[in-house]
Enzyme design. Structure first.
Site, PDB file in Angstrom:
ATOM      1  N   ASP A 157       0.782  -1.125  -0.007  1.00 40.13           N
ATOM      2  CA  ASP A 157       0.022   0.029   0.107  1.00 40.13           C
ATOM      3  C   ASP A 157       0.773   1.048   0.028  1.00 40.13           C
ATOM      4  O   ASP A 157       0.462   2.261  -0.566  1.00 40.13           O
ATOM      5  CB  ASP A 157      -0.816  -0.193   1.207  1.00 40.13           C
ATOM      6  CG  ASP A 157      -2.175   0.805   1.047  1.00 40.13           C
ATOM      7  OD1 ASP A 157      -2.642   0.824  -0.151  1.00 40.13           O
ATOM      8  OD2 ASP A 157      -2.727   1.312   1.863  1.00 40.13           O
TER       9      ASP A 157
ATOM     10  N   GLU B 218      -8.285  -3.150  -8.469  1.00 38.42           N
ATOM     11  CA  GLU B 218      -8.390  -2.878  -6.637  1.00 38.42           C
ATOM     12  C   GLU B 218      -8.655  -4.475  -6.204  1.00 38.42           C
ATOM     13  O   GLU B 218      -7.996  -4.805  -5.159  1.00 38.42           O
ATOM     14  CB  GLU B 218      -9.455  -1.886  -6.515  1.00 38.42           C
ATOM     15  CG  GLU B 218      -8.813  -0.704  -6.267  1.00 38.42           C
ATOM     16  CD  GLU B 218      -7.910  -0.111  -5.162  1.00 38.42           C
ATOM     17  OE1 GLU B 218      -7.667  -1.225  -4.293  1.00 38.42           O
ATOM     18  OE2 GLU B 218      -7.559   0.813  -4.696  1.00 38.42           O
TER      19      GLU B 218
ATOM     20  N   CYS C  14     -10.720   4.102  -5.904  1.00 33.28           N
ATOM     21  CA  CYS C  14      -9.866   3.476  -4.825  1.00 33.28           C
ATOM     22  C   CYS C  14     -10.371   4.252  -3.647  1.00 33.28           C
ATOM     23  O   CYS C  14     -10.693   3.413  -2.598  1.00 33.28           O
ATOM     24  CB  CYS C  14      -8.711   3.747  -5.059  1.00 33.28           C
ATOM     25  SG  CYS C  14      -7.243   3.301  -3.830  1.00 33.28           S
TER      26      CYS C  14
ATOM     27  N   TYR D  26     -12.237   1.982  -0.636  1.00 31.23           N
ATOM     28  CA  TYR D  26     -11.878   1.861   0.871  1.00 31.23           C
ATOM     29  C   TYR D  26     -12.727   2.607   1.896  1.00 31.23           C
ATOM     30  O   TYR D  26     -13.035   2.111   2.920  1.00 31.23           O
ATOM     31  CB  TYR D  26     -10.363   2.693   1.005  1.00 31.23           C
ATOM     32  CG  TYR D  26      -9.203   1.949   0.702  1.00 31.23           C
ATOM     33  CD1 TYR D  26      -8.487   1.476   1.809  1.00 31.23           C
ATOM     34  CD2 TYR D  26      -8.878   1.466  -0.724  1.00 31.23           C
ATOM     35  CE1 TYR D  26      -7.263   0.587   1.684  1.00 31.23           C
ATOM     36  CE2 TYR D  26      -7.699   0.753  -0.818  1.00 31.23           C
ATOM     37  CZ  TYR D  26      -6.908   0.406   0.391  1.00 31.23           C
ATOM     38  OH  TYR D  26      -6.015  -0.524   0.280  1.00 31.23           O
TER      39      TYR D  26
ATOM     40  N   TYR E  92     -10.419   4.081   7.915  1.00 29.16           N
ATOM     41  CA  TYR E  92     -11.170   4.039   6.836  1.00 29.16           C
ATOM     42  C   TYR E  92     -12.713   4.405   6.842  1.00 29.16           C
ATOM     43  O   TYR E  92     -13.444   4.544   5.936  1.00 29.16           O
ATOM     44  CB  TYR E  92     -10.855   2.983   5.830  1.00 29.16           C
ATOM     45  CG  TYR E  92      -9.236   3.163   5.404  1.00 29.16           C
ATOM     46  CD1 TYR E  92      -9.207   4.049   4.395  1.00 29.16           C
ATOM     47  CD2 TYR E  92      -8.479   2.229   5.919  1.00 29.16           C
ATOM     48  CE1 TYR E  92      -7.754   4.084   4.085  1.00 29.16           C
ATOM     49  CE2 TYR E  92      -6.993   2.254   5.475  1.00 29.16           C
ATOM     50  CZ  TYR E  92      -6.694   3.256   4.598  1.00 29.16           C
ATOM     51  OH  TYR E  92      -5.270   3.535   4.006  1.00 29.16           O
TER      52      TYR E  92
END
Length: 635
Positions: A128, A307, A234, A238, A265
């Site tokens: 990440d 993803e 993305c 998340y 998140y």
């Protein structure tokens, strides 16, 4: 499903109806819908089947030449995106299926359960970090392309948020004594997304000039919009994962090892940051052409796919509950997948389709049958007869359910009590079917018309791809069976064969034909929950005992309850209120599939099989076939 009537139309359908409830009941019938004056005319099945001129020959011809029916009703409802919705929300709704596949990856399930091994999480964070650095670089390139000062400032703020996120990752590194930036090289999934993102930010998009050749501010701003189109999914993903994981983590679970990650998140700050990039994407896209908006959608879709591959690629050296097929070694297990058909697989109940075929191919009142034709009711008389049958069925079905629910509510789940209660429903269904046969309303329909209609049945989103992927899984001992109340097995076979799914075993009722024309009689094989259970048991017995048997049943109605509960795993698709009402009365628990998998993951013990039947009377619920696909087969 029941042969005449269905449970309420579910929100997971690929088109929807306005909210409607009868004053006396929430039950709905497709036959009632054919004649109901209160429902809008757009529901007529003539929108789902081609137009016919009234005779079988022209019906078959129009079925062969008409364009495919639309899978959505463009005016109202779930799954339909209004024209004034921005490209960011429209794209998320359109490609949200991939978010389900990310959510159900072994990595995310284990993360939510809190039993993800530290080395796996550490590896994920190192990947990440590579990804976030590329994100920061893409923001920098986008800022250079933006023409408006406010847009530049907004992109700069988003880049600062990424740098803050990298600092958070550094705090993890300090906590665990590791250097995340040097922990590992980029894996292939990480590299693919980075290459895709930076190529987009550099203007390497089909039909676009390179950055050095962009002559106008508009051309540069377009590149900024394209880049955000590859980044926004993305962020939204998340934010979605954070909220989903927060919902299944115990509120007092301060000991959850990844609580800090989940809190970040799922936080309002991150949700606001996600909304900020979506609004900016919408603003930058406002002046784009339809073709250019299509490019953004393609970039969005590709980003969602990459993803999912990113999460799926995270290495795990531990036992996981998903995907199910990996847990069931074919050398040791027979896996049998069962599914209902009407409104589990389909958007419209098959009885409504058969009714419409009969009505639109019947002679008009002023037409006289030829000597070669079977004597049939006129279309007007046929529609009236359907209406009478519909009203009678509705009233008696409601009364039958009320009689079942009038019994004392069980304190604990009892399969035997439920089975005995559903015998009342079995008797009712048989009497209702007998009335349909005696009425002659299904008399005189051509088998070719049925097959053409079957080919054009709209299946639930993801249903066909699930079975196609399941059938073609290599080295798997899997059998597939469809158990249905449908009056006509030919309709089901045609619906699946158009998707190349001839391997499915169909267990349904069958029309009787003379010279390819229905006589009005039906060979009744599956009329009730009791009949479905009998077929279910016989199929498993015939699979033999040379291996252990494992069964999964997918259904949506009261008629599926006994099989759902008898299977090792029962999955309810949609949200039938009548099913839940009756199920709750008999002590059945309904658990969302993701939540249930997280709980099972916490119980995982290395070296032992997962016990799916630890508590009787538990059914899992899925809002889409994507959830079922992700759980059983993986992404």
């Amino acid at each position: 499903m029941r042969p005449l009537f269905t449970s309420p139309i579910k929100t997971s359908l690929s088109f929807s109806l306005p909210s409607y409830k009868s004053p006396s009941t929430s039950l709905r019938s497709p036959l009632f819908l054919l004649s109901s004056p209160v429902l809008p005319p757009f529901f007529s099945l003539r929108r789902l089947l081609p137009s016919f001129s009234g005779d079988s020959k022209s019906f078959s011809s129009s079925m062969a030449t008409a364009p495919p029916p639309r899978s959505t009703t463009p005016s109202i409802g779930v799954g339909v995106v209004a024209n004034d919705v921005g490209v960011s929300r429209r794209s998320w709704n359109k490609f949200k299926r991939d978010s389900t596949f990310s959510l159900f990856t072994p990595f995310v399930i284990s993360l939510a359960a809190g039993d993800l091994r530290l080395e796996s999480f550490r590896h994920y964070l190192s990947q990440d970090v590579h990804f976030l650095k590329a994100f920061a670089q893409a923001y920098e390139l986008s800022e250079e392309c933006a023409d408006d000062d406010d847009d530049k400032i907004a992109i700069s703020e988003l880049r600062k948020n990424i740098l803050e996120e990298l600092k958070m990752h550094d705090s993890f590194a300090e906590e665990w004594g590791s250097d995340l930036g040097k922990e590992s090289s980029r894996n292939s999934a990480t590299q693919k997304y980075i290459d895709f993102l930076l190529a987009t930010a550099s203007g390497k998009v089909e039909g676009v000039k390179g950055l050095g050749k962009l002559a106008t501010p508009f051309e540069k701003t377009k590149i900024a919009a394209y880049t955000l189109g590859a980044m926004t999914p993305c962020m939204r993903l998340y934010a979605y994962l954070g909220k989903q994981l927060q919902a299944v983590v115990d509120k007092d679970a301060s000991s959850h090892p990844y609580k800090k990650w989940i809190d970040n998140y799922s936080s309002e700050d991150f949700q606001a940051c996600t909304l900020q990039i979506e609004e900016l994407l919408d603003k930058l896209s406002a002046s784009l052409t339809g073709e250019e908006l299509d490019i953004i959608e393609k970039l969005y879709k590709q980003a969602m796919k990459l993803e999912t591959e990113f999460f799926a690629a995270q290495p795990l050296a531990q036992k996981t509950v998903a995907p199910l097929w990996k847990e069931l070694n074919p050398e040791d297990w027979h896996l049998t997948l069962f599914s209902d058909f009407d409104l589990t697989c389909t958007v419209v109940d098959s009885s409504a389709i058969l009714a419409e075929i009969a009505i639109v191919t019947a002679p008009k009142s002023d037409q006289s049958p030829t000597d070669s034709q079977i004597t049939r009711m006129s279309s007007a008389d046929l529609r009236n007869t359907w209406g009478v049958l519909s009203r009678q069925y509705t009233e008696e079905y409601e009364q039958c359910i009320e009689n079942i629910l009038s019994a004392d509510k069980g304190v604990e789940f009892s399969y035997e009590a439920l089975q005995k209660a559903l015998e009342l429903l079995a008797d009712f269904e048989k009497k209702a079917n007998a009335r349909v046969i005696e009425s002659g309303v299904l008399k005189g329909v051509n088998i070719e018309d049925i097959r053409k209609a079957g080919e054009r049945i709209i299946l639930q989103a993801g249903c066909t791809s699930f079975f196609q992927n399941a059938v073609h899984k290599e080295n798997q001992d899997v059998n597939f069976h469809v158990l249905s109340y449908c009056w006509c097995g030919d309709l089901i076979r045609s619906a699946f064969s158009s998707g190349g799914l001839d391997a499915l075993n169909i267990h349904a009722n069958e029309f009787i034909y003379e010279d390819s024309i229905t006589t009005g009689d039906i060979i009744m094989k599956v009329e009730s929950p009791i009949d479905k259970l009998q077929a279910f048991d016989e199929i498993l017995v015939n699979r033999g005992n040379d291996k252990k048997n494992f069964s999964v049943y997918i259904g949506d109605s009261i008629g599926d309850l006994l099989c759902l509960l008898k299977a090792d795993i029962g999955v309810v698709v949609g949200s039938s209120s009548s099913l839940r009402r009756l199920g709750s009365h008999f002590g059945i628990s309904f658990v969302p599939l993701f939540e249930g998998l997280v709980k099972k993951q916490r119980e995982c013990v290395e070296g032992s099989s997962i016990s799916w039947k630890t508590k009787p009377g538990v059914l899992y619920t899925a809002s889409s076939w994507a959830e079922i696909h992700a759980f059983i087969l993986g992404c």
